[in-house]
Structures are given as C-alpha cells and as structure tokens.
Design a protein around this motif. Structure first.
Motif, PDB file in Angstrom:
ATOM      1  N   PRO A 197      -3.461 100.448 -43.735  1.00  0.00           N
ATOM      2  CA  PRO A 197      -4.265 101.523 -44.325  1.00  0.00           C
ATOM      3  C   PRO A 197      -4.954 101.141 -45.626  1.00  0.00           C
ATOM      4  N   GLU A 198      -4.292 100.296 -46.443  1.00  0.00           N
ATOM      5  CA  GLU A 198      -4.864  99.940 -47.743  1.00  0.00           C
ATOM      6  C   GLU A 198      -6.108  99.077 -47.622  1.00  0.00           C
ATOM      7  N   THR A 199      -6.235  98.331 -46.514  1.00  0.00           N
ATOM      8  CA  THR A 199      -7.385  97.421 -46.360  1.00  0.00           C
ATOM      9  C   THR A 199      -8.331  97.858 -45.248  1.00  0.00           C
ATOM     10  N   CYS A 200      -8.032  98.998 -44.628  1.00  0.00           N
ATOM     11  CA  CYS A 200      -8.946  99.520 -43.609  1.00  0.00           C
ATOM     12  C   CYS A 200      -9.250 100.975 -43.946  1.00  0.00           C
ATOM     13  N   ARG A 201     -10.176 101.158 -44.857  1.00  0.00           N
ATOM     14  CA  ARG A 201     -10.617 102.490 -45.269  1.00  0.00           C
ATOM     15  C   ARG A 201     -12.085 102.645 -44.892  1.00  0.00           C
ATOM     16  N   SER A 202     -12.372 103.654 -44.108  1.00  0.00           N
ATOM     17  CA  SER A 202     -13.727 103.767 -43.564  1.00  0.00           C
ATOM     18  C   SER A 202     -14.786 103.910 -44.646  1.00  0.00           C
ATOM     19  N   GLN A 203     -14.414 104.462 -45.800  1.00  0.00           N
ATOM     20  CA  GLN A 203     -15.408 104.604 -46.865  1.00  0.00           C
ATOM     21  C   GLN A 203     -15.836 103.263 -47.452  1.00  0.00           C
ATOM     22  N   ASP A 204     -15.049 102.197 -47.149  1.00  0.00           N
ATOM     23  CA  ASP A 204     -15.403 100.858 -47.620  1.00  0.00           C
ATOM     24  C   ASP A 204     -16.201 100.065 -46.585  1.00  0.00           C
ATOM     25  N   TRP A 205     -16.391 100.617 -45.392  1.00  0.00           N
ATOM     26  CA  TRP A 205     -17.106  99.900 -44.339  1.00  0.00           C
ATOM     27  C   TRP A 205     -18.600  99.791 -44.676  1.00  0.00           C
ATOM     28  N   PRO A 206     -19.297  98.840 -44.042  1.00  0.00           N
ATOM     29  CA  PRO A 206     -20.754  98.778 -44.230  1.00  0.00           C
ATOM     30  C   PRO A 206     -21.438 100.115 -43.940  1.00  0.00           C
ATOM     31  N   LYS A 207     -20.911 100.843 -42.945  1.00  0.00           N
ATOM     32  CA  LYS A 207     -21.385 102.191 -42.648  1.00  0.00           C
ATOM     33  C   LYS A 207     -20.180 103.026 -42.227  1.00  0.00           C
ATOM     34  N   ASP A 208     -20.016 104.186 -42.841  1.00  0.00           N
ATOM     35  CA  ASP A 208     -18.836 105.018 -42.600  1.00  0.00           C
ATOM     36  C   ASP A 208     -19.040 105.860 -41.339  1.00  0.00           C
ATOM     37  N   TYR A 209     -18.928 105.213 -40.177  1.00  0.00           N
ATOM     38  CA  TYR A 209     -19.101 105.920 -38.905  1.00  0.00           C
ATOM     39  C   TYR A 209     -18.038 107.000 -38.686  1.00  0.00           C
ATOM     40  N   PRO A 210     -16.747 106.754 -39.037  1.00  0.00           N
ATOM     41  CA  PRO A 210     -15.761 107.805 -38.811  1.00  0.00           C
ATOM     42  C   PRO A 210     -16.083 109.124 -39.517  1.00  0.00           C
ATOM     43  N   ALA A 211     -16.813 109.059 -40.621  1.00  0.00           N
ATOM     44  CA  ALA A 211     -17.175 110.296 -41.320  1.00  0.00           C
ATOM     45  C   ALA A 211     -17.999 111.207 -40.415  1.00  0.00           C
ATOM     46  N   PHE A 212     -18.857 110.614 -39.578  1.00  0.00           N
ATOM     47  CA  PHE A 212     -19.651 111.412 -38.646  1.00  0.00           C
ATOM     48  C   PHE A 212     -18.736 112.155 -37.672  1.00  0.00           C
ATOM     49  N   PHE A 213     -17.788 111.428 -37.073  1.00  0.00           N
ATOM     50  CA  PHE A 213     -16.870 112.049 -36.110  1.00  0.00           C
ATOM     51  C   PHE A 213     -15.978 113.092 -36.796  1.00  0.00           C
ATOM     52  N   LYS A 214     -15.488 112.775 -38.011  1.00  0.00           N
ATOM     53  CA  LYS A 214     -14.575 113.681 -38.706  1.00  0.00           C
ATOM     54  C   LYS A 214     -15.293 114.965 -39.128  1.00  0.00           C
ATOM     55  N   ASN A 215     -16.537 114.838 -39.562  1.00  0.00           N
ATOM     56  CA  ASN A 215     -17.294 116.032 -39.941  1.00  0.00           C
ATOM     57  C   ASN A 215     -17.572 116.915 -38.732  1.00  0.00           C
ATOM     58  N   ALA A 216     -17.818 116.280 -37.583  1.00  0.00           N
ATOM     59  CA  ALA A 216     -18.101 117.047 -36.365  1.00  0.00           C
ATOM     60  C   ALA A 216     -16.841 117.683 -35.792  1.00  0.00           C
ATOM     61  N   CYS A 217     -15.727 116.957 -35.853  1.00  0.00           N
ATOM     62  CA  CYS A 217     -14.466 117.433 -35.271  1.00  0.00           C
ATOM     63  C   CYS A 217     -13.321 117.141 -36.237  1.00  0.00           C
ATOM     64  N   PRO A 218     -13.106 118.025 -37.215  1.00  0.00           N
ATOM     65  CA  PRO A 218     -12.062 117.773 -38.224  1.00  0.00           C
ATOM     66  C   PRO A 218     -10.653 117.641 -37.657  1.00  0.00           C
ATOM     67  N   ASP A 219     -10.385 118.254 -36.492  1.00  0.00           N
ATOM     68  CA  ASP A 219      -9.049 118.169 -35.899  1.00  0.00           C
ATOM     69  C   ASP A 219      -8.725 116.788 -35.338  1.00  0.00           C
ATOM     70  N   ALA A 220      -9.745 116.006 -35.051  1.00  0.00           N
ATOM     71  CA  ALA A 220      -9.559 114.780 -34.269  1.00  0.00           C
ATOM     72  C   ALA A 220      -9.379 113.544 -35.149  1.00  0.00           C
ATOM     73  N   TYR A 221      -8.590 112.592 -34.646  1.00  0.00           N
ATOM     74  CA  TYR A 221      -8.537 111.276 -35.276  1.00  0.00           C
ATOM     75  C   TYR A 221      -9.879 110.571 -35.073  1.00  0.00           C
ATOM     76  N   SER A 222     -10.361 109.915 -36.127  1.00  0.00           N
ATOM     77  CA  SER A 222     -11.676 109.288 -36.045  1.00  0.00           C
ATOM     78  C   SER A 222     -11.624 107.763 -36.054  1.00  0.00           C
ATOM     79  N   TYR A 223     -10.519 107.175 -36.569  1.00  0.00           N
ATOM     80  CA  TYR A 223     -10.331 105.723 -36.502  1.00  0.00           C
ATOM     81  C   TYR A 223      -8.855 105.427 -36.702  1.00  0.00           C
ATOM     82  N   ALA A 224      -8.476 104.167 -36.618  1.00  0.00           N
ATOM     83  CA  ALA A 224      -7.066 103.797 -36.519  1.00  0.00           C
ATOM     84  C   ALA A 224      -6.220 104.327 -37.665  1.00  0.00           C
ATOM     85  N   TYR A 225      -6.747 104.320 -38.899  1.00  0.00           N
ATOM     86  CA  TYR A 225      -5.965 104.771 -40.043  1.00  0.00           C
ATOM     87  C   TYR A 225      -6.518 106.056 -40.630  1.00  0.00           C
TER      88      TYR A 225
END
Length: 247
Positions: A197-225
C-alpha cells in the motif's frame, strides 16, 4: 437401544450439517447475459461455474454456508462458439473453475468469515462491463454503513469511460478496462517495487484512473490497494445479485 442410538446419530447429523445459502441472481439487461461463478481454492464452483440468463430472468443457486467465491456477468456471448466479448472463461457456458477474462464487474463474497460474519464486496479492479449489486435478504449484523446493506455500482461507467480504457465492439463501448489490465505495468498493477500500500497509491500514478471508478461507484474497490470502506459484512441465508442497466 439401537433405535435410540439411531435417533441420536440422526440428531447429531442434523445439528452439524451445513445449511445452504441461496444466491438469487437476476438479469436486468435488455437481452441475454451469461453468469460466471468461480469458487475460491477449496470451494466448489457453483452450478459448474455458469449459466445463461435471459432478459428479466432470475435463477437461484445454493452454496454451502461456508462458501467463498465470485460472480460476474459475461456479455455479447455467442451461443454457437460459446465465446463472450467480456468476462469470457474459455469459450464455454459453464466456466468449470476458470476465471473471467477482464474487463468484468466482480461480486465477491466469503461466507462465515472472521467472527462468523459474511464479507461481500463489488470490485472494479478487473474493470467494468455491467452495473450490478449484491444485498443480503433479512440479514443480521453489527450496526453501521457497511453492515447488511447493498454493495452496488449503478453508474453508467461504459458511457463515461476514459477513451484509452474503452473496449469497443460493433462500434459500441461494451466495457471499461482497468489501468492494470490495459497497460500491464508494475505501477498500475501494484507489482514489484509497488507491491504494498505504501508504494502503490493511485494518486501517485501517471494518471489516477482509479479515481474515475471510485467517483462513479464509491462502494466498489477500484484497484488492488483501495481503501477498506468497500467491504460489507452481514449474516444472511439469502443474497440478491442483479446485473444490468435497467435500474
């Protein structure tokens, strides 16, 4: 004496027998879909791993009360070749233990987990193909936002999917890839140096794709961590699962 022993034996068997939990699975698509089911290691693949559901059809599947596994919808399936454009498990109607080819919306559940509770969630870690939800029927559990309530993803993700994640078929966007599935890098897949978790944070990715999924479906897991707020708990002997766009 023999009759008494037999009665005691039967009574003991009944008390120790595992009761079934029923999954009530419905198709809310305007056409047919196929359901995939995979048991976790050591657990059976219910109904041999899959079946077809016509529009508005519901099918019930029973599981041992300590079962663990996943359900997913398969779409654009050809009854002749047995191939599905999303969620395919090897060109077969019954997946027989095979997992689904992403992208696909996953519903995951572990019955009789820690403290005897059922743990369930909806996951977009492998991408999205259909809206869906899982909810316990007449369940009991601790009070709270994530106790005995519906875990859902009801947003139209395919329509709003980022262009570089779209799966196109017959001129239509039929699914939305996860970044890991699409680009297969250690960063997006939380592998190698990014495997915690400490080295895989979506906000540090080149593009935060999980944010799109999380904003659309807050109940759902969007990536591994993703955070743990997407895990729901309950105790129920029946769960309702719906897939499709008609909500």
């Amino acid at each position: 004496m023999k009759i008494l022993n037999l009665i005691l034996l039967v009574s003991c068997y009944v008390r120790n027998a595992k009761s079934d939990v029923v999954f009530e699975i419905s198709n809310r698509e305007p056409g047919p879909i196929w359901i995939g089911i995979q048991g976790n290691p050591g657990h059976p693949h219910l109904h041999n791993g899959g079946f077809a559901l016509n529009q508005a059809q519901t099918f019930e599947v029973s599981a041992p009360d300590n079962w663990a596994g996943r359900f997913w919808p398969r779409t654009w399936c050809d009854p002749n070749s047995k191939h599905c454009e999303t969620g395919d498990c090897g060109n077969r109607l019954e997946c027989q233990g095979a997992g689904g080819n992403p992208p696909a919306t996953l519903i995951e559940i572990t019955l009789k987990g820690w403290q005897g509770l059922d743990y369930y969630d909806i996951s977009l870690v492998d991408g999205f193909n259909l809206r869906g939800f899982i909810e316990p029927v007449n369940g009991n559990g601790p009070q709270g936002q994530y106790s005995c309530t519906k875990a859902k993803c009801l947003s139209d993700i395919n329509t709003d999917c980022p262009n570089d994640l779209r799966l196109i078929h017959a001129g239509l966007t039929i699914a939305c890839h996860s970044a890991c599935n699409k680009f297969n890098t250690d960063t997006y897949c939380c592998r190698g140096a990014h495997d915690r978790p400490e080295t895989c944070r979506s906000q540090d990715w080149p593009k935060d794709y999980p944010a799109f999924f999380k904003n659309a479906c807050p109940d759902a897991y969007s990536y591994a961590y993703d955070d743990h707020k997407s895990t729901f708990t309950c105790k129920a002997d029946r769960y309702r699962i719906h897939f499709g766009d008609s909500y």
